[in-house]
Design a protein around this motif. Structure first.
Motif, short mmCIF file in Angstrom:
data_model
loop_
_atom_site.label_atom_id
_atom_site.label_comp_id
_atom_site.label_asym_id
_atom_site.label_seq_id
_atom_site.Cartn_x
_atom_site.Cartn_y
_atom_site.Cartn_z
N ASP A 179 0.83 -1.21 0.00
CA ASP A 179 0.00 0.00 0.00
C ASP A 179 0.86 1.25 0.00
OD1 ASP A 179 -2.35 -1.37 0.01
OD2 ASP A 179 -2.90 -0.93 2.10
N HIS A 180 0.35 2.30 -0.64
CA HIS A 180 0.95 3.63 -0.49
C HIS A 180 0.37 4.24 0.78
CE1 HIS A 180 2.68 7.50 -1.50
NE2 HIS A 180 1.49 8.05 -1.23
N ILE A 181 1.23 4.65 1.69
CA ILE A 181 0.79 5.20 2.97
C ILE A 181 0.13 6.57 2.75
CG2 ILE A 181 1.55 6.01 5.24
CD1 ILE A 181 1.70 2.97 4.85
N ILE A 182 -1.05 6.74 3.32
CA ILE A 182 -1.77 8.00 3.21
C ILE A 182 -1.54 8.81 4.48
CG2 ILE A 182 -4.01 9.09 2.84
CD1 ILE A 182 -3.06 7.37 0.51
N LEU A 183 -0.88 9.94 4.34
CA LEU A 183 -0.66 10.81 5.50
C LEU A 183 -1.97 11.43 5.94
CD1 LEU A 183 2.68 12.58 4.47
CD2 LEU A 183 2.37 10.61 5.99
N SER A 184 -2.11 11.60 7.23
CA SER A 184 -3.36 12.09 7.80
C SER A 184 -3.06 13.15 8.85
CB SER A 184 -4.12 10.89 8.40
OG SER A 184 -5.35 11.28 8.93
#
Length: 663
Positions: free
Chosen positions: A365-370
């Motif tokens: 997965d591409h990590i989604i910054l939050s």
């Protein structure tokens, strides 16, 4: 003087073996101090340590132990551990440090390692040997008893001796010691570490932590743990600095003594995983700690388990009035296969963290910054970059390095990394590829050149800084008659302050019938493994790979995603009425005891007649309860009384009778 000046950053001028390191240090005037109690300490100079080790080596040799032999070290205290460790090292004897705990899981581990090694000797006490022999009988391994007895060297038989041995000729490629941890089948795997592995990593640790000869180290980490033996004994010794060691048991009983001694000794370097910070905060009373001065502290290594940024902030805020600086907590990443250290943050920096979307945590997965405010956000601590002379990448299944913010396998290589596992060519080949990259079994991603760990694919459970194998915990559960044909799966879940244990159980009945099974699971794991279960969760089936292996990582992800919230709420509600069946009289001893248990184990529903051991109390919680009781009823109750009176009502009656007898 900084390390960079002492060794000129040259690996060639650094000691090549542990023997050379001790011989160098023995020429100085620094020492090791064993903290046995608040007012009970023993200081041994490194010169005295060298002399003591040579005397003990002579006795080992007289008992038939030769260079190249293996020695299982079951020491009962730090002083004994260090003496025997160095006697073996100086004699070229391969040390195998193991926990001397009296729990069944520790006995099982010792017997498994004993059978795996090549006719090893065992350094132990007479009492510990008898417990081991008893366990062998109980678990149908009586055939091992004659071999155990023949190979045991009893601490009580050590006698003062004027004779000293000569150190053996040691080469950098010689094996120094073997760190055993659980393998993929639950059987122990031995990480073989040479003198060269260790000295390479110690040099990287000292450089990465910006160590100086003015440092003073103080630690309660167990010497059977790599952070304890390498980070807080061998590294300070190589640098020739003073070090103070207190036992883990003393820390658990008196957590504030750790801070007291840091203040008293002006210690600059220490260590603690998450549970240590949490344990201190539970007992810390600012109004009673006005004497504390923590301003000398430069670093507290924080590793061994998932790091909680929130807990670090709470610890910083609580201790700030006492000179504790916000950049003291030092997040690090390490593992036995790296000797110890694999990645360090910048020593002068405060703890850094980022928020990511917890719904995107599958491999590849591409990590989604939050952000903290966004739904499904998860805070992760940055663990820095690879220590010197060590390579670290995040890779895909083929071993190819992945781009930043892509979830994959954490791989390492370098002179500090083991070349393989003891007598296990298959595991070595499966773990280390042709290019020399070792698969750590951890998964994570890179963010701005720093490592972020999200979990483990290997079946290792780390709670409160202690290692457990999922397979072992599951087997313990499945021996219960209540389990029937049901199966258990162990994995870690986020706790209030770090990682906690969850047991998932295949179950298709009514939820109210599940509660006795959950209590039985808690009880057997507390009794036989010494671990407390945060949640026991019924599931209809386990997620599995195409080859049929349980995907524990996916169970953890489902928990994080909130898929079991409704089930857990129902279970907690079903448990609530049981807690109200008996009401203690206001202000009674029983009510005071109930309050203590609620404070120590807030997540548990307990009634006065519950047997604390049957509902799964851990050794840490038991010690915490005893500490509170000792404050409330000074000198009236021993820790052993909790075993004799294991329920709140029984213990209350005992204390009431104590009061009558004193009148």
């Amino acid at each position: 003087m900084q390390l960079i000046d002492k060794y000129n950053m040259s690996a060639t001028s650094f000691p090549a073996t542990l023997t050379e390191a001790l011989q160098n240090t023995a020429k100085g005037n620094k020492s090791i101090t064993y903290i046995k109690a608040k007012n009970d300490e023993l200081t041994i100079s490194y010169a005295e340590l060298y002399d003591r080790a040579l005397h003990l080596l002579y006795q080992l040799q007289q008992a038939g132990v030769k260079q190249g032999d293996e020695l299982i070290l079951l020491a009962e205290n730090n002083e004994q551990f260090v003496d025997v460790f160095w006697a073996a090292i100086l004699g070229g004897i391969i040390v195998v440090p193991l926990n001397a705990s009296s729990q069944n899981t520790a006995h099982k581990r010792v017997l498994s390692v004993f059978q795996k090694l090549n006719k090893p000797f065992i350094w132990t006490s007479a009492d510990a040997l008898q417990q081991l022999l008893k366990y062998a009988d109980e678990w149908q391994q009586g055939a091992l008893k004659p071999h155990l007895q023949a190979q045991s060297l009893l601490a009580e038989q050590r006698m003062p001796d004027q004779n000293k041995a000569n150190p053996a000729e040691i080469k950098p490629q010689d094996t120094a010691f073997i760190q055993f941890s659980s393998g993929s089948t639950g059987e122990p795997k031995g990480v073989v570490l040479t003198h060269h592995n260790l000295m390479s990593n110690i040099r990287s640790i000292l450089i990465g932590s910006k160590a100086t000869e003015d440092d003073v180290s103080l630690s309660w980490m167990p010497l059977t743990h790599d952070m304890g033996i390498i980070g807080f004994h061998l590294s300070p010794l190589v640098l020739n600095t003073d070090v103070y060691l207190m036992s883990s048991e003393l820390f658990v009983r008196r957590p504030n003594l750790w801070l007291d001694k840091i203040s008293e000794k002006k210690a600059t370097v220490s260590a603690s995983p998450n549970f240590g910070y949490q344990h201190v905060l539970k007992y810390f009373k600012p109004e009673k700690q006005s004497h504390l001065d923590l301003s000398a502290l430069r670093l507290i290594f924080n590793g061994a388990e998932q790091i909680s940024a929130a807990l670090c902030r709470e610890f910083n805020a609580t201790l700030k009035p006492f000179g504790f600086k916000e950049n003291v907590i030092f997040p690090v990443y390490g593992l036995a296969e790296a000797s110890l250290a694999a990645a360090f943050t910048e020593p002068a920096a405060a703890v850094q963290s980022i928020f990511i979307n917890r719904q995107h945590l599958q491999l590849g997965d591409h990590i989604i910054l939050s952000s903290e405010q966004q739904e499904d956000s998860l805070e992760m601590v940055l663990l820095g970059s690879a220590v010197s002379d060590t390579g670290l990448i995040v890779a895909n299944d083929a071993g190819q390095e992945l781009a930043e913010l892509t979830l994959g396998y954490v791989l390492i290589r370098g002179d500090n990394v083991t070349q393989g596992y003891y007598d296990d060519a298959e595991l070595t080949a499966a773990t280390i590829n042709a290019e020399g990259w070792l698969d750590t079994g951890d998964i994570g991603f890179i963010y701005q050149d720093q490592l972020v760990l999200t979990g483990r694919l290997k079946d290792l459970i780390i709670v409160n800084g202690q290692n457990y194998h999922a397979h072992d915990l599951e087997q313990l559960c499945e021996t219960l008659s209540e389990m029937g044909e049901q199966k258990a799966a162990a994995c870690t879940i986020p706790g209030d302050n770090g990682e906690a244990l969850a047991m998932f159980v295949t179950y298709k009945g009514e939820l109210d019938d599940f509660i006795p099974l959950a209590n039985a699971i808690r009880a057997v794991l507390a009794k036989d493994a010494g671990i407390e279960v945060a949640e026991v969760i019924p599931v209809s089936a386990f997620p599995k790979t195409t080859s049929g292996k349980v995907q524990r990582f996916n169970l953890s992800n489902q928990f994080i995603a909130g898929e079991f919230v409704a089930t857990l709420e129902q279970l907690h509600q079903l448990s609530m009425p049981q807690a109200d069946l008996q009401q203690s009289e206001a202000g009674s001893i029983e009510q005071q005891l109930m309050q203590i248990c609620k404070e120590v184990m807030p997540e548990r529903q307990i009634v006065p007649t519950d047997d604390l051991f049957e509902i799964g109390i851990s050794s840490l919680s038991l010690t915490q309860i005893h500490e509170r009781l000792d404050q409330l009823f000074p000198d009236q109750i021993d820790l052993t009384d909790l075993f004799d009176y294991p329920s709140i009502s029984a213990l209350a009656s005992f204390l009431e009778q104590q009061s009558v007898d004193r009148e």
